[in-house]
Design an enzyme around this catalytic site. Structure first.
Site, PDB file in Angstrom:
ATOM      1  N   LYS A 156       0.824  -1.206   0.000  1.00  0.00           N
ATOM      2  CA  LYS A 156       0.000   0.000   0.000  1.00  0.00           C
ATOM      3  C   LYS A 156       0.858   1.255   0.000  1.00  0.00           C
ATOM      4  O   LYS A 156       0.558   2.227  -0.697  1.00  0.00           O
ATOM      5  CB  LYS A 156      -0.961  -0.034   1.183  1.00  0.00           C
ATOM      6  CG  LYS A 156      -1.996  -1.161   1.070  1.00  0.00           C
ATOM      7  CD  LYS A 156      -2.907  -1.221   2.259  1.00  0.00           C
ATOM      8  CE  LYS A 156      -3.990  -2.287   2.073  1.00  0.00           C
ATOM      9  NZ  LYS A 156      -3.431  -3.662   1.938  1.00  0.00           N
ATOM     10  N   LYS A 191      -8.261   1.271   5.858  1.00  0.00           N
ATOM     11  CA  LYS A 191      -7.776  -0.102   5.754  1.00  0.00           C
ATOM     12  C   LYS A 191      -6.418  -0.260   6.427  1.00  0.00           C
ATOM     13  O   LYS A 191      -5.642   0.701   6.531  1.00  0.00           O
ATOM     14  CB  LYS A 191      -7.686  -0.534   4.288  1.00  0.00           C
ATOM     15  CG  LYS A 191      -6.876   0.379   3.383  1.00  0.00           C
ATOM     16  CD  LYS A 191      -7.026  -0.034   1.926  1.00  0.00           C
ATOM     17  CE  LYS A 191      -6.322   0.923   0.985  1.00  0.00           C
ATOM     18  NZ  LYS A 191      -6.496   0.539  -0.442  1.00  0.00           N
ATOM     19  N   ARG A 241      -6.919  -5.546 -11.639  1.00  0.00           N
ATOM     20  CA  ARG A 241      -5.561  -6.030 -11.431  1.00  0.00           C
ATOM     21  C   ARG A 241      -4.838  -6.034 -12.784  1.00  0.00           C
ATOM     22  O   ARG A 241      -5.294  -6.653 -13.750  1.00  0.00           O
ATOM     23  CB  ARG A 241      -5.591  -7.432 -10.835  1.00  0.00           C
ATOM     24  CG  ARG A 241      -4.256  -8.180 -10.815  1.00  0.00           C
ATOM     25  CD  ARG A 241      -3.180  -7.499  -9.988  1.00  0.00           C
ATOM     26  NE  ARG A 241      -3.586  -7.228  -8.619  1.00  0.00           N
ATOM     27  CZ  ARG A 241      -3.553  -8.103  -7.628  1.00  0.00           C
ATOM     28  NH1 ARG A 241      -3.147  -9.347  -7.861  1.00  0.00           N
ATOM     29  NH2 ARG A 241      -3.930  -7.750  -6.413  1.00  0.00           N
ATOM     30  N   ARG A 256     -12.202  -6.734 -10.985  1.00  0.00           N
ATOM     31  CA  ARG A 256     -12.870  -7.499  -9.931  1.00  0.00           C
ATOM     32  C   ARG A 256     -14.048  -6.678  -9.447  1.00  0.00           C
ATOM     33  O   ARG A 256     -13.888  -5.698  -8.718  1.00  0.00           O
ATOM     34  CB  ARG A 256     -11.871  -7.817  -8.819  1.00  0.00           C
ATOM     35  CG  ARG A 256     -10.730  -8.716  -9.332  1.00  0.00           C
ATOM     36  CD  ARG A 256      -9.521  -8.690  -8.454  1.00  0.00           C
ATOM     37  NE  ARG A 256      -8.904  -7.374  -8.437  1.00  0.00           N
ATOM     38  CZ  ARG A 256      -7.845  -7.066  -7.688  1.00  0.00           C
ATOM     39  NH1 ARG A 256      -7.295  -7.981  -6.914  1.00  0.00           N
ATOM     40  NH2 ARG A 256      -7.329  -5.853  -7.715  1.00  0.00           N
ATOM     41  N   ARG A 264     -15.915  -3.753  -1.811  1.00  0.00           N
ATOM     42  CA  ARG A 264     -14.649  -4.439  -2.077  1.00  0.00           C
ATOM     43  C   ARG A 264     -14.799  -5.327  -3.296  1.00  0.00           C
ATOM     44  O   ARG A 264     -15.714  -6.148  -3.379  1.00  0.00           O
ATOM     45  CB  ARG A 264     -14.240  -5.290  -0.872  1.00  0.00           C
ATOM     46  CG  ARG A 264     -14.068  -4.504   0.419  1.00  0.00           C
ATOM     47  CD  ARG A 264     -13.865  -5.426   1.595  1.00  0.00           C
ATOM     48  NE  ARG A 264     -15.005  -6.319   1.797  1.00  0.00           N
ATOM     49  CZ  ARG A 264     -15.003  -7.343   2.639  1.00  0.00           C
ATOM     50  NH1 ARG A 264     -13.923  -7.621   3.343  1.00  0.00           N
ATOM     51  NH2 ARG A 264     -16.077  -8.099   2.773  1.00  0.00           N
ATOM     52  N   ASP A 304      -3.136  -2.503  -8.696  1.00  0.00           N
ATOM     53  CA  ASP A 304      -4.575  -2.434  -8.483  1.00  0.00           C
ATOM     54  C   ASP A 304      -5.032  -1.036  -8.873  1.00  0.00           C
ATOM     55  O   ASP A 304      -4.543  -0.034  -8.320  1.00  0.00           O
ATOM     56  CB  ASP A 304      -4.927  -2.720  -7.024  1.00  0.00           C
ATOM     57  CG  ASP A 304      -4.749  -4.185  -6.663  1.00  0.00           C
ATOM     58  OD1 ASP A 304      -4.576  -4.998  -7.587  1.00  0.00           O
ATOM     59  OD2 ASP A 304      -4.789  -4.509  -5.465  1.00  0.00           O
ATOM     60  N   GLU A 312      -2.889   0.162  -5.032  1.00  0.00           N
ATOM     61  CA  GLU A 312      -1.864  -0.682  -4.421  1.00  0.00           C
ATOM     62  C   GLU A 312      -0.932  -1.186  -5.514  1.00  0.00           C
ATOM     63  O   GLU A 312      -1.314  -1.296  -6.683  1.00  0.00           O
ATOM     64  CB  GLU A 312      -2.477  -1.889  -3.694  1.00  0.00           C
ATOM     65  CG  GLU A 312      -3.344  -1.540  -2.507  1.00  0.00           C
ATOM     66  CD  GLU A 312      -3.835  -2.772  -1.762  1.00  0.00           C
ATOM     67  OE1 GLU A 312      -3.220  -3.852  -1.922  1.00  0.00           O
ATOM     68  OE2 GLU A 312      -4.830  -2.652  -1.019  1.00  0.00           O
ATOM     69  N   ASN A 314       1.157  -4.606  -5.780  1.00  0.00           N
ATOM     70  CA  ASN A 314       1.369  -5.902  -5.139  1.00  0.00           C
ATOM     71  C   ASN A 314       2.674  -6.529  -5.608  1.00  0.00           C
ATOM     72  O   ASN A 314       2.876  -6.746  -6.803  1.00  0.00           O
ATOM     73  CB  ASN A 314       0.199  -6.832  -5.465  1.00  0.00           C
ATOM     74  CG  ASN A 314      -1.099  -6.336  -4.869  1.00  0.00           C
ATOM     75  OD1 ASN A 314      -1.463  -6.692  -3.759  1.00  0.00           O
ATOM     76  ND2 ASN A 314      -1.816  -5.502  -5.608  1.00  0.00           N
TER      77      ASN A 314
END
Length: 346
Positions: A156, A191, A241, A256, A264, A304, A312, A314
């Site tokens: 993050k 978060k 993603r 997603r 979410r 993301d 984010e 990842n």
């Protein structure tokens, strides 16, 4: 300019999925690599969508030998990294997707490559394992992703090195500061910094309902830094993603899409995965992060993206390979193995 780049770049990556195999990949297949994988318990994975399985299949298809480890198997002895490891066979069978040999303690330096695929949280156990893998790197083992990057790049916080790509964001453990951010933006996502799969994410709307309880819970009464981001209504269209291999994007992302009543999009939180082509804005975002990703030697990264923003980056255990492959007929793990073969040969 962005549009012309996007077309050229997408054409290049698309070609990599359909052209003849990379000659270097063929050469490395003839020299069978020894590939270790550190992952969660293989018996407990979600076979239908597990990205690590795609990597194991791609490596095995090249004639490479596989060795299975869990985080707790790693140890250090007289300055060398060792592990209890099992020879591994991977099958495309939902009833029997793996077979393990007898565990043996061996130096990690006997391997050519180690895939670090342990899912977050990035806690002390994870960080200690990464430190141990660093000893193997010193002896010439290729760790994917590199241990230094795993230690430096909180998923993050790493994204915040690119403020031009991010929605308004705050990191703090101070209640007054976190409340002031909500007062300024009105609609906010809170978060933890070390979560995954959508766990621990709270949406606090303009009415501020439960704001105090959310802050108190996530910060553990002011003892833990958390992230606050302005809510992006584009999440209704999906949290996409985007996968990068050595900084170069796969031409399709996975949006997603949250289920009804959810904020979410994570698949683990019930989101629905829909593959889509990358947009001009996506390519612009990729160009912003690409130089630093390549500088850090990151081989496999997942961005993301919600709307126009990266939320984010990842680096620990990016996923969504299987969903994109199933919908697009791609071989993303194969592309990664080709990159690994080139890196080992160099």
């Amino acid at each position: 300019m962005v549009f012309s780049f996007a077309l050229r770049h997408t054409a290049f990556i698309n070609a990599s999925f359909v052209e003849a195999p990379d000659p270097m990949s063929k050469l490395m297949s003839e020299r069978a690599l020894r590939v270790g994988v550190v992952m969660d318990t293989i018996a407990g994975i979600a076979y239908k969508k597990d990205t690590t399985m795609a990597m194991l299949w791609a490596a095995q298809a090249r004639g490479w030998s596989l060795y299975y480890m869990e985080q707790e198997d790693l140890f250090l002895q007289n300055g060398r990294a060792w592990s209890r490891m099992c020879e591994l066979e991977a099958f495309r069978d939902p009833e029997r997707w793996y077979a393990l040999g007898e565990p043996q303690s061996r130096p990690l330096a006997e391997l050519d490559v180690i895939l670090m695929r342990k899912d977050p949280p990035v806690d002390s156990h994870f960080l200690n394992a990464v430190h141990l893998l660093g000893f193997a790197e010193r002896e010439g083992v290729l760790v994917v992703n590199p241990t230094r990057a795993l230690l430096e790049c909180n998923e993050k916080l790493f994204a915040q090195q690119f403020p031009q790509c991010s929605a308004p964001t705050l990191v703090s453990c101070n209640e007054k500061v976190l409340r002031a951010f909500h007062a300024e933006h009105g609609d906010v996502i809170y978060k933890p910094l070390d979560g995954m799969g959508g766990s621990g994410i709270f949406h606090v709307g303009p009415d501020g309902r439960n704001l105090g309880a959310v802050i108190e819970t996530l910060t553990e009464r002011g003892q833990r830094q958390i992230m606050a981001q302005r809510y992006l209504p584009e999440i209704r269209d999906g949290d996409t993603r985007i996968l990068l291999i050595e900084g170069e994007p796969v031409p399709y992302g996975l949006a997603r899409v949250p289920m009804a009543g959810e904020t979410r999009g994570n698949l683990a939180a019930g989101g629905r995965g829909v593959s889509r082509e990358l947009t001009e804005r996506d390519h612009w975002l990729i160009e912003q992060v690409k130089p630093l990703i390549q500088e850090k030697g990151l081989m496999f990264v997942g961005l993301d993206v919600i709307g126009d923003y990266i939320t984010e980056i990842n680096v620990t255990s990016p996923t969504c390979v299987r969903e994109i492959d199933d919908q697009r007929g791609t071989d993303i793990a194969g592309l990664l193995m080709d990159a690994i073969a080139r890196r080992v040969s160099a």
